[in-house]
Every structure is written in C-alpha cells, then in structure tokens.
Design a protein around this motif. Sequence first.
Motif, PDB file in Angstrom:
ATOM      1  N   THR A  33       0.841  -1.200   0.000  1.00 52.23           N
ATOM      2  CA  THR A  33       0.000   0.000   0.000  1.00 52.23           C
ATOM      3  C   THR A  33       0.877   1.252   0.000  1.00 52.23           C
ATOM      4  OG1 THR A  33      -1.711  -1.185   1.217  1.00 52.23           O
ATOM      5  CG2 THR A  33      -1.832   1.215   1.278  1.00 52.23           C
ATOM      6  N   LYS A  56      -9.963 -12.281  12.245  1.00 50.40           N
ATOM      7  CA  LYS A  56     -11.344 -12.086  11.785  1.00 50.40           C
ATOM      8  C   LYS A  56     -11.517 -12.590  10.364  1.00 50.40           C
ATOM      9  CE  LYS A  56     -11.976  -7.917  14.529  1.00 50.40           C
ATOM     10  NZ  LYS A  56     -10.772  -7.067  14.363  1.00 50.40           N
ATOM     11  N   ARG A  57     -10.415 -12.699   9.623  1.00 51.53           N
ATOM     12  CA  ARG A  57     -10.439 -13.233   8.263  1.00 51.53           C
ATOM     13  C   ARG A  57      -9.420 -14.365   8.219  1.00 51.53           C
ATOM     14  NH1 ARG A  57      -9.577  -7.466   5.107  1.00 51.53           N
ATOM     15  NH2 ARG A  57     -11.611  -7.511   4.120  1.00 51.53           N
ATOM     16  N   ALA A  83       1.757  -4.631   7.544  1.00 51.90           N
ATOM     17  CA  ALA A  83       0.443  -4.024   7.805  1.00 51.90           C
ATOM     18  C   ALA A  83      -0.622  -4.542   6.833  1.00 51.90           C
ATOM     19  CB  ALA A  83       0.539  -2.501   7.722  1.00 51.90           C
ATOM     20  N   ASP A  84      -0.246  -4.737   5.561  1.00 50.01           N
ATOM     21  CA  ASP A  84      -1.220  -5.261   4.598  1.00 50.01           C
ATOM     22  C   ASP A  84      -1.659  -6.669   4.975  1.00 50.01           C
ATOM     23  OD1 ASP A  84      -1.249  -3.018   2.966  1.00 50.01           O
ATOM     24  OD2 ASP A  84       0.329  -3.770   1.650  1.00 50.01           O
ATOM     25  N   GLU A  85      -0.683  -7.481   5.332  1.00 50.69           N
ATOM     26  CA  GLU A  85      -1.015  -8.854   5.721  1.00 50.69           C
ATOM     27  C   GLU A  85      -1.899  -8.860   6.962  1.00 50.69           C
ATOM     28  OE1 GLU A  85       2.678 -11.516   4.159  1.00 50.69           O
ATOM     29  OE2 GLU A  85       3.167 -10.076   5.719  1.00 50.69           O
ATOM     30  N   ASN A 104      -3.960  -6.464   7.977  1.00 48.55           N
ATOM     31  CA  ASN A 104      -5.307  -6.009   7.613  1.00 48.55           C
ATOM     32  C   ASN A 104      -6.026  -7.073   6.784  1.00 48.55           C
ATOM     33  OD1 ASN A 104      -5.231  -3.510   8.898  1.00 48.55           O
ATOM     34  ND2 ASN A 104      -4.165  -2.571   7.175  1.00 48.55           N
ATOM     35  N   GLY A 105      -5.303  -7.675   5.855  1.00 48.70           N
ATOM     36  CA  GLY A 105      -5.908  -8.706   5.007  1.00 48.70           C
ATOM     37  C   GLY A 105      -6.361  -9.922   5.796  1.00 48.70           C
ATOM     38  N   MET A 112      -9.604  -2.069   5.547  1.00 47.46           N
ATOM     39  CA  MET A 112      -9.230  -1.750   6.931  1.00 47.46           C
ATOM     40  C   MET A 112      -8.230  -0.603   6.964  1.00 47.46           C
ATOM     41  SD  MET A 112      -8.959  -5.151   9.226  1.00 47.46           S
ATOM     42  CE  MET A 112     -10.254  -6.407   9.158  1.00 47.46           C
ATOM     43  N   THR A 113      -7.361  -0.559   5.944  1.00 49.32           N
ATOM     44  CA  THR A 113      -6.416   0.563   5.843  1.00 49.32           C
ATOM     45  C   THR A 113      -7.171   1.879   5.718  1.00 49.32           C
ATOM     46  OG1 THR A 113      -4.817  -0.883   4.749  1.00 49.32           O
ATOM     47  CG2 THR A 113      -4.487   1.480   4.477  1.00 49.32           C
ATOM     48  N   ARG A 133      -8.846   2.865   9.027  1.00 48.58           N
ATOM     49  CA  ARG A 133      -7.902   3.464   9.969  1.00 48.58           C
ATOM     50  C   ARG A 133      -7.624   4.915   9.588  1.00 48.58           C
ATOM     51  NH1 ARG A 133      -4.236  -1.551  11.401  1.00 48.58           N
ATOM     52  NH2 ARG A 133      -6.279  -2.381  11.959  1.00 48.58           N
ATOM     53  N   VAL A 166     -15.817  -6.262   9.473  1.00 43.94           N
ATOM     54  CA  VAL A 166     -15.842  -7.106   8.278  1.00 43.94           C
ATOM     55  C   VAL A 166     -17.237  -7.731   8.173  1.00 43.94           C
ATOM     56  CG1 VAL A 166     -14.855  -9.116   7.122  1.00 43.94           C
ATOM     57  CG2 VAL A 166     -13.385  -7.626   8.496  1.00 43.94           C
ATOM     58  N   VAL A 168     -16.165  -3.223   5.997  1.00 43.08           N
ATOM     59  CA  VAL A 168     -15.061  -3.811   5.258  1.00 43.08           C
ATOM     60  C   VAL A 168     -15.647  -5.077   4.635  1.00 43.08           C
ATOM     61  CG1 VAL A 168     -12.778  -4.883   5.423  1.00 43.08           C
ATOM     62  CG2 VAL A 168     -13.345  -2.899   6.849  1.00 43.08           C
ATOM     63  N   ASP A 192      -6.612  -4.687   0.764  1.00 44.06           N
ATOM     64  CA  ASP A 192      -5.680  -5.195   1.784  1.00 44.06           C
ATOM     65  C   ASP A 192      -5.372  -6.662   1.550  1.00 44.06           C
ATOM     66  OD1 ASP A 192      -5.447  -2.822   3.202  1.00 44.06           O
ATOM     67  OD2 ASP A 192      -7.110  -3.295   4.530  1.00 44.06           O
TER      68      ASP A 192
END
Lengths: 219, 219
Positions: free
Chosen positions: A104, A174-175, A198-200, A202-203, B103-104, B107, B115, B144, B199
């Motif tokens: 990102t 959560k995912r 951070a991407d991982e 959030n993902g 999520m990015t 924030r 989600v 999300v 993300d």
Amino acid sequence: MDITEIEQIVRNVLVQLEDTTTSESTCSRERLVPVEVSARHIHLSAEHALQLFGKPLEQKRELSQPGQYLSTGRLRLIGPKGVLDNVAVLGPARGKSQVEISMTDARNLGIKAPVRQSGDTKGTPGIVLASSDNIVAIEEGVIVAARHIHMTPDDARHFNVRDREKVSVHLQGKRPVVLRDVLVRVNKNFRLVLHIDADEANGCGCDENTTARIVKNKE
Amino acid sequence: MDITEIEQIVRNVLVQLEDTTTSESTCSRERLVPVEVSARHIHLSAEHALQLFGKPLEQKRELSQPGQYLSTGRLRLIGPKGVLDNVAVLGPARGKSQVEISMTDARNLGIKAPVRQSGDTKGTPGIVLASSDNIVAIEEGVIVAARHIHMTPDDARHFNVRDREKVSVHLQGKRPVVLRDVLVRVNKNFRLVLHIDADEANGCGCDENTTARIVKNKE
C-alpha cells in the motif's frame, strides 16, 4: 482372517490417520507463536545516520528482537508519487540502509518495491530520505518485507523445523487464513515471533490477540 | 491371507489417500476462479443519489456482475480522522446506502468498520458523503467487505458446493495463502469470480494474473 476383518483394520487406520491430519500434531504440538505487525520502518547505515541526524542513532525503546531498538529519529520518505512522514528509524546502524514498507505504501509513494527478505536488496528501487536538516538519496534498498518467523534453536527443535525452512502458518483472525511459504529464521539471539506487515495484518483481520500456529508447508 | 498381505493392502490405501489429499481433486477439479480486487466504493439509495448529484445514477461502464455498473459519480468520504477523495459510486441504486472500504481506509478515516458481507450493515458505523454540491451523513452502512465468490448454479454443481457454504481458496500470488471461510454466493445472474479487497490483495501479493483454486474448508 477374512475380508471383513481386513476392512475393519483399514478403517481403523483411516480413523487414526484422520485424527492425525485434523490435529496437525506432528508439527505444531499446540504451541502458539506470537504475532507482531511490522509497521513501515528504516534501517540506516552509520554514515547515512550521521548525514541525516548529525549524530549516531540513539535508542528510544527496545524491540522484541534482542539488541534491536526504535531510535529517536524519524524521517520522511519521498517517492515520485507521494511522501510518507514520520517513518520510524530502527537501530543499531547496519552496513547498508534499507527501507521496509507495505505494498500500500509502495503504491502511494509510486515505487515498485518487491517482496524480499531483509538484507536481500540487490536490484531493488531507491528512494529519498529526508530529515529536518538534510536529504539522502539511496540508490537501492526499498523492499516489502517478506513474512518470517524468528526462533531460537530450542524453538526449532520443538517445532521440528530447520533454519531457512518454509512452513505454513494458520492465523485465526477475523479473516482466517493460512500463510504459506513462511521463512523460518533460527538464531540463539532471537525471540519467538511471527513478523507480518500491515497489509497482511489487515488482510487477515489480525490484531495483537490473533494466534498463529505453525503447520507443515502444504495444503 | 497373512499379516504381510494386510500391511500391503493398508499401504496401498494410504498411498491412494495421500494422492487424493495432495491433488485436492474432490472439490477443485482443476478449474480456476478469476480474482477481482474490489477497490473502495459506495452504493447509494435513490434518495441519496438525488440529494448528492441532483439526478439519478448514470452508467459509465459495466462491471463483472451482470446489471452492476460503475456510475459517473464520485464522492468524498469524510471521517473523524481523515478524508478519501474520488471514491467510485456503483449502480444501480439500492434500498440503502452502503460504503465498502478496506481496513487501511478505515484506519485513515478514523472509523471502526467491521468485516461484513454486503447488505449486513446493522449496527455498523456511519460516515459523511460529500459531492461538489451537497453533503449527506449516513448513520450506518460502513463495512469492510467480507470476501466471497459469485457463481451460477452450474458452477456450484461443478465445484460441488452450495449457496452460503464456506470454502477455502488457494491464492498462488507472490505471497501464497489459503483464504479460509470464503462465502459462496450462488445466483443464476452471477458470473464466476472471487472478490477480495485491496488489503487482502496486497497481503497476498495478488494481481490480475493470480489464480484461485477452491478447496474444502479445512486445514
């Protein structure tokens, strides 16, 4: 012994096999790995630290890996498409400066940073680093840090893995996901932790309460 | 028949079982699912579209799901901590306005968006939507988007899955992962595609060439 008995034996074997597969007990043994989300950060050479701050790096607080610290310094990252302010500088100084950002971030800066393990910066893009006093352009060293697990030789024995082995990791956030090809790094000075960016995070819908389980690198 | 023969039979069964596990052939049958990365976007009620644009939504181009389109309208999202400009508005208008962000984004905006699957907005946070002409505050509807697979009843038969079933999906991007608990949505008007958000795409190192394989929701 007739065919019914053989069937029964085969069935028993299958049930036991199913149990083994389900619990994944061969590798994980139910011990969980703490998860840390690496925010964007900068490692500086001693020379670049001097150029940017006028003095060597100073420790603000310790990080999870012994000897590593968050320094008092912050820098601006300047890319062709954007800037990122207030980026943390970690210490101690390294042989070569290196910038670790998320995909990102890379998109926002306008830089095509590849996913690499720390230190593997050959052929990666450069960037401009700015303090309030000075500017330094590095010719290469911008990476998206590849996820990895730090562990001690004792941990490695416990998980039955070797240094540089790639494993899979279950993250029950959560995912929920299984991260594959996660590099294991073994060193007696390390502390057990999975580092993702951070991407991982959030993902995967991860936070500090997310648990990570090491499993074999398949499925 | 003696014990050696029985051992041989068991061994043969195990080999076959191993083959099945490795190829995961029961569910995937080697057919791949296209991946689309959903950028942040807004669905508007007909009333909100009128308030913000002074006219109903107009189609700019079709999207992958039949009947859905990118409209000519763009909006600014205003949260307590930040704003996001130029956010796409999709059509046609829905019964209720809904904002889908990563999520990015959440924030950066300063909003705690959960989600959720599309349409499941009860108790979610609100946000302010701004066009060049007007501002509308929605009281809830920021989510999300939870990943999901659109498919037709024919696809569902092929993959041996049911509507609302959760499956795992292998994504062989630069950062290979298995996404678990991916919701299957079956409708004769759908086109086969896995929808993940920005993300997830960054976290998996995915691009338009990444292949997705549906497997059973285990491991």
